[in-house]
Scaffold this motif. Structure first.
Motif, short mmCIF file in Angstrom:
data_model
loop_
_atom_site.label_atom_id
_atom_site.label_comp_id
_atom_site.label_asym_id
_atom_site.label_seq_id
_atom_site.Cartn_x
_atom_site.Cartn_y
_atom_site.Cartn_z
N UNK A 93 -67.20 -10.70 -3.92
CA UNK A 93 -68.60 -10.91 -3.70
C UNK A 93 -69.42 -9.55 -3.44
N UNK A 94 -68.71 -8.94 -2.75
CA UNK A 94 -69.40 -7.51 -2.30
C UNK A 94 -69.44 -6.63 -3.40
N UNK A 95 -68.38 -6.70 -4.28
CA UNK A 95 -68.33 -5.99 -5.43
C UNK A 95 -69.46 -6.55 -6.45
N UNK A 96 -69.50 -7.88 -6.69
CA UNK A 96 -70.48 -8.36 -7.62
C UNK A 96 -71.95 -7.94 -7.09
N UNK A 97 -72.27 -8.07 -5.72
CA UNK A 97 -73.51 -7.74 -5.23
C UNK A 97 -73.72 -6.16 -5.66
N UNK A 98 -72.77 -5.27 -5.28
CA UNK A 98 -72.95 -4.08 -5.62
C UNK A 98 -73.34 -3.59 -7.10
N UNK A 99 -72.58 -4.49 -8.05
CA UNK A 99 -72.85 -4.29 -9.46
C UNK A 99 -74.31 -4.70 -9.91
N UNK A 100 -74.72 -6.04 -9.02
CA UNK A 100 -75.98 -6.50 -9.26
C UNK A 100 -76.74 -5.52 -8.90
N UNK A 101 -76.65 -5.03 -7.72
CA UNK A 101 -77.70 -3.98 -7.34
C UNK A 101 -77.86 -2.68 -7.85
#
Length: 177
Positions: A93-101
């Protein structure tokens, strides 16, 4: 017979220890067997069952403790597996949020770059237009100066023969052609 006074020996005492008297062996063996049998029944009926019961209780308590320890180990392993799964999900989820950001930041950056490029293009077009106007104005000024200079030169050699229109036409033909 008279008994001897203190310290004297009687005839029965002279034989020795009564335990070693062979005449008393059957009686001693009988009582030995009675004592051993009583001891055997006391041990087998009273003491040993209690000892065996205590040992079995102890064994059962140890088995229960081992079973509980195994259950706690199983629960700990399940908790560890759940923790590892939650940690992996959190990392994903953190990786997904980082990618989204990153994607949002890149989109904002691309938008800002496009806006800056459009602004630069507009300013460049405006600057080119002004430069063109300045060049046209400079060319007109150059033509005017060249026409005046040409007329002055021609008038210095041949006075009164040249007009402003002739000088401008001659300079224009020379510059454009």
């Amino acid at each position: 017979m008279a008994e001897p006074a203190h310290g004297g020996e009687s005839g029965a005492e002279a034989i020795g220890m009564p335990q070693l008297d062979f005449t008393t062996f059957p009686s001693q063996i009988f009582w030995l067997l009675v004592a051993l049998t009583a001891l055997y029944f006391i041990l087998t009926r009273l003491a040993l069952p209690r000892i065996v019961g205590a040992i079995e209780e102890r064994h059962d308590a140890i088995e229960d403790d081992l079973d509980r320890a195994a259950e706690f180990r199983r629960r700990a392993e399940q908790a560890e597996a759940a923790y590892d799964k939650a940690l992996a999900e959190a990392k994903a989820r953190a990786q997904e949020i980082a990618n989204q950001t990153r994607a949002e930041a890149k989109a904002d950056l691309d938008k800002a770059i496009a806006k800056a490029d459009a602004e630069i293009a507009a300013r460049t077009a405006e600057s080119e237009k002004r430069i063109g106007e300045i060049r046209d104005g400079a060319m007109a000024s150059v033509e005017a100066v060249a026409a005046e200079t040409a007329r002055a030169i021609v008038d210095s050699f041949i006075p009164g023969e040249t007009t402003d229109a002739d000088a401008r036409a001659a300079v224009s033909a020379r510059l454009n052609g």
